[in-house]
Enzyme design. Structure first.
Site, PDB file in Angstrom:
ATOM      1  N   GLY A 272       0.759  -1.245   0.000  1.00 12.05           N
ATOM      2  CA  GLY A 272       0.000   0.000   0.000  1.00 12.05           C
ATOM      3  C   GLY A 272       0.782   1.283   0.000  1.00 12.05           C
ATOM      4  N   GLU A 314       3.942  -6.593   1.828  1.00 10.71           N
ATOM      5  CA  GLU A 314       3.687  -6.989   0.431  1.00 10.71           C
ATOM      6  C   GLU A 314       3.671  -5.757  -0.481  1.00 10.71           C
ATOM      7  OE1 GLU A 314      -0.158  -8.781   0.918  1.00 10.71           O
ATOM      8  OE2 GLU A 314       0.661 -10.680   1.578  1.00 10.71           O
ATOM      9  N   PRO A 315       4.790  -5.093  -0.647  1.00 10.55           N
ATOM     10  CA  PRO A 315       4.791  -3.888  -1.487  1.00 10.55           C
ATOM     11  C   PRO A 315       4.768  -4.219  -2.977  1.00 10.55           C
ATOM     12  CG  PRO A 315       7.011  -4.377  -0.710  1.00 10.55           C
ATOM     13  CD  PRO A 315       6.106  -5.406  -0.097  1.00 10.55           C
ATOM     14  N   GLY A 316       3.942  -3.509  -3.709  1.00 10.36           N
ATOM     15  CA  GLY A 316       3.912  -3.663  -5.156  1.00 10.36           C
ATOM     16  C   GLY A 316       4.328  -2.365  -5.816  1.00 10.36           C
ATOM     17  N   ARG A 317       3.420  -1.369  -5.712  1.00 15.09           N
ATOM     18  CA  ARG A 317       3.634  -0.078  -6.374  1.00 15.09           C
ATOM     19  C   ARG A 317       4.953   0.580  -5.966  1.00 15.09           C
ATOM     20  NH1 ARG A 317      -0.875   2.992  -7.895  1.00 15.09           N
ATOM     21  NH2 ARG A 317      -2.027   1.773  -6.366  1.00 15.09           N
ATOM     22  N   ARG A 354      -5.191   3.563 -15.917  1.00 15.85           N
ATOM     23  CA  ARG A 354      -5.298   4.139 -14.581  1.00 15.85           C
ATOM     24  C   ARG A 354      -5.881   5.561 -14.580  1.00 15.85           C
ATOM     25  NH1 ARG A 354      -2.033   5.170 -11.422  1.00 15.85           N
ATOM     26  NH2 ARG A 354      -3.082   4.423  -9.550  1.00 15.85           N
ATOM     27  N   CYS A 385     -11.015   4.224 -29.324  1.00 16.25           N
ATOM     28  CA  CYS A 385     -12.315   4.798 -29.677  1.00 16.25           C
ATOM     29  C   CYS A 385     -13.129   5.076 -28.431  1.00 16.25           C
ATOM     30  CB  CYS A 385     -13.052   3.842 -30.590  1.00 16.25           C
ATOM     31  SG  CYS A 385     -12.130   3.557 -32.086  1.00 16.25           S
ATOM     32  N   GLU A 386     -12.688   5.990 -27.660  1.00 18.78           N
ATOM     33  CA  GLU A 386     -13.360   6.314 -26.407  1.00 18.78           C
ATOM     34  C   GLU A 386     -12.894   7.699 -25.973  1.00 18.78           C
ATOM     35  OE1 GLU A 386     -14.826   3.814 -22.674  1.00 18.78           O
ATOM     36  OE2 GLU A 386     -13.951   2.895 -24.426  1.00 18.78           O
TER      37      GLU A 386
HETATM   38  N1  LLP Z   1      -1.215  -7.114  -0.894  1.00 19.92           N
HETATM   39  C1  LLP Z   1      -2.507  -7.230  -1.198  1.00 19.92           C
HETATM   40  C2  LLP Z   1      -3.323  -8.230  -0.513  1.00 19.92           C
HETATM   41  C3  LLP Z   1      -3.092  -6.399  -2.163  1.00 19.92           C
HETATM   42  O1  LLP Z   1      -4.379  -6.508  -2.450  1.00 19.92           O
HETATM   43  C4  LLP Z   1      -2.280  -5.441  -2.825  1.00 19.92           C
HETATM   44  C5  LLP Z   1      -2.846  -4.572  -3.845  1.00 19.92           C
HETATM   45  C6  LLP Z   1      -0.922  -5.371  -2.487  1.00 19.92           C
HETATM   46  C7  LLP Z   1      -0.421  -6.210  -1.500  1.00 19.92           C
HETATM   47  C8  LLP Z   1       0.023  -4.400  -3.143  1.00 19.92           C
HETATM   48  O2  LLP Z   1      -0.335  -3.089  -2.885  1.00 19.92           O
HETATM   49  P1  LLP Z   1       0.627  -1.888  -3.352  1.00 19.92           P
HETATM   50  O3  LLP Z   1       1.874  -1.933  -2.509  1.00 19.92           O
HETATM   51  O4  LLP Z   1       0.935  -2.093  -4.797  1.00 19.92           O
HETATM   52  O5  LLP Z   1      -0.175  -0.678  -3.121  1.00 19.92           O
HETATM   53  N2  LLP Z   1      -4.971  -1.298  -9.682  1.00 19.92           N
HETATM   54  C9  LLP Z   1      -4.845  -0.319  -8.634  1.00 19.92           C
HETATM   55  C10 LLP Z   1      -4.167  -0.905  -7.413  1.00 19.92           C
HETATM   56  C11 LLP Z   1      -4.870  -2.107  -6.847  1.00 19.92           C
HETATM   57  C12 LLP Z   1      -4.146  -2.673  -5.658  1.00 19.92           C
HETATM   58  C13 LLP Z   1      -4.694  -3.991  -5.307  1.00 19.92           C
HETATM   59  N3  LLP Z   1      -4.059  -4.638  -4.220  1.00 19.92           N
HETATM   60  C14 LLP Z   1      -4.072   0.882  -9.178  1.00 19.92           C
HETATM   61  O6  LLP Z   1      -3.716   0.880 -10.344  1.00 19.92           O
HETATM   62  O7  LLP Z   1      -3.859   1.842  -8.458  1.00 19.92           O
END
Ligand code: LLP
Length: 456
Positions: A272, A314-317, A354, A385-386
């Site tokens: 998050g 659990e970092p993604g972004r 996004r 086309c949007e």
């Molecule tokens: N763990 C769980 C259980 C999650 O559901 C998520 C993201 C993460 C970790 C990773 O979160 P992050 O560190 O990336 O914020 N499509 C949306 C974001 C959806 C996030 C879903 N879950 C966007 O483009 O902003």
């Protein structure tokens, strides 16, 4: 659909070098005014590989992974049960990314059988997988259990039964975490808030639903409940609510210890952490985020006489986002006097949904004019086309010309992974750049790829 009225965005005297946290780590503007990333000229790369093109700064990806590990390691004396950094593959995943995760010693959060398959294909040890999803299909559960996924996060009672059945079939005991919705609100887009009670994810505390789920897990043969999980949302800039959410979950752990005599050994706080999309955004650093998590877990546990559990994030972004950019070529420019100027690029909502979905606000620049101030305000539109097919609304940009290479910054997370073939658009290639070299780690889709699955 019509676009929102033009915003009063003023042209920006800043050039690319002033965009700070929005830029990938190795971004530099060389004497000719060209933007280089990883020592590679973005104008030249776009010309050679074609556009739209996703480009990742490999050094930046690695240093963000390191930053998470370092932040925990520097606090290791306070973490007797250790820690795991599980990169959330939903942000961006291909074989090269799994290999980086592997080389940097991270775990991997996979959502769905496809991400699991990718991880296994790239050779990641299954024990390092954390398998997610609020409605994992029975097949996906079977795939995760039979592969030996280290941990499966349970979202519902029925899923718990299915995991136990799969474990029995495979003659294993499956480690699981139970996902709790702590009822904490974070300030982000409603669509990416997940920790509130009104959510399809996990177990709510209300009516003892979470506690009963924990008891069910403790009493189910074939599964071993190793801890609890929470995830409050994504693109979180004010991280203070994590402390509250951790406290709620720690309270539940204390109740489990008191009433069931079980010390749950892991607390997964999810991902998050937000990133800068605009130069003036001020996200917390990875170190402050980890610091806040460790402090809160320590405080909430010691207040209740609990040992500090293994902490999982659990970092993604915050790993993939700032390291990635998208290159486009400018195809047409349409000036609407008194309204706005559209700069149309050779991609759009198919490679970046996004902006249409969350009103994301990206910074952009012309790669060959990166040293110049961004004196125009334009709307970067796609080729689909949007009317809502916009990548950047009212954004400062250098004077654009047809044929220019336009760079969209901060597109490393949730752009490629949410890409589509709308209008039959082949999805872009992905390049990793480092040390003056670019390598294509995912090739561009072809028209033949589009037709490959059609039968009859
Ligand atoms: N763990 C769980 C259980 C999650 O559901 C998520 C993201 C993460 C970790 C990773 O979160 P992050 O560190 O990336 O914020 N499509 C949306 C974001 C959806 C996030 C879903 N879950 C966007 O483009 O902003």
């Amino acid at each position: 659909m019509s676009l929102p009225a033009p915003r009063n965005v003023r042209p920006d005297r800043r050039s690319v070098s002033d965009l700070g946290a929005v830029l990938p780590e190795t971004a530099e503007v060389r004497e000719d005014g060209h933007l280089f990333v990883g020592g590679v000229d973005m104008v030249e790369l776009a010309g050679r590989e074609g556009t739209a093109l996703y480009v990742y700064d490999e050094a930046d990806l690695r240093s963000r992974m390191h930053a998470y590990r370092d932040a925990f390691e520097s606090r290791s004396a306070r973490l007797p049960a250790g820690f795991d950094v599980a990169y959330a593959g939903k942000a961006f995943l291909n074989r090269a990314m799994v290999r980086l995760v592997d080389e940097e010693g991270l775990c991997l959060d996979v959502s769905g059988g496809g991400e699991l398959a990718r991880a296994l294909d790239a050779g990641l040890a299954p024990a390092r997988l954390v398998a997610h999803g609020n409605n994992k299909t029975p097949l996906e559960i079977e795939e995760a259990v039979s592969a030996g996924a280290g941990r499966i996060v349970v979202d519902s009672p029925i899923e718990l039964e299915r995991i136990a059945e799969a474990a029995e079939r495979n003659n294993v005991v499956q480690d699981v975490l139970l996902r709790i919705t702590p009822g904490v609100v974070v300030d982000t887009n409603d669509y990416i808030t997940t920790g509130t009670e009104d959510s399809k994810f996990g177990f709510t505390l209300r009516d003892d639903i979470a506690f009963d789920g924990i008891c069910q897990a403790l009493d189910t043969p074939g599964v071993r409940l190793v801890g609890l999980h929470m995830h409050v949302g994504s693109q979180v800039l004010d991280i203070a609510p994590y402390a509250k959410a951790v406290d709620v979950v720690a309270g539940l752990m204390a109740r489990v210890a008191a009433e069931r005599g079980v010390a749950l050994g892991q607390l997964d706080v999810g991902g998050g952490l937000g990133i800068a999309y605009q130069a003036e955004d001020e996200p917390s650093s990875i170190d402050s985020f980890v610091g806040l998590v460790v402090d809160s877990v320590e405080r909430s546990c010691s207040e209740r006489g609990l040992c500090v559990p293994r902490i999982v994030v659990e970092p993604g972004r915050s790993i993939a986002g700032p390291a990635g950019i998208t290159l486009y070529h400018v195809g047409t420019i349409k000036e609407l006097p008194g309204i706005r100027t559209f700069v149309d690029v050779d991609g759009g909502m198919s490679d970046n949904i996004r902006t249409a979905l969350y009103h994301a606000d990206y910074e952009c620049a012309i790669a060959s004019k990166a040293a110049s101030p961004r004196t125009c305000v334009v709307t970067v539109a796609g080729k689909h086309c949007e009317s809502g097919d916009v990548v950047a609304l009212d954004a400062p940009l250098q004077e654009p010309e047809v044929g220019d290479v336009l760079v969209m910054f901060g597109t490393g997370a949730y752009c490629n992974s949410m890409a589509s073939n709308y209008n039959g658009q082949p999805r872009p290639a992905i390049a990793f750049v480092a040390d003056g070299e670019a390598r294509i780690v995912t090739r561009r889709e072809t028209y033949a790829d589009l037709m490959a699955r059609d039968a009859g």
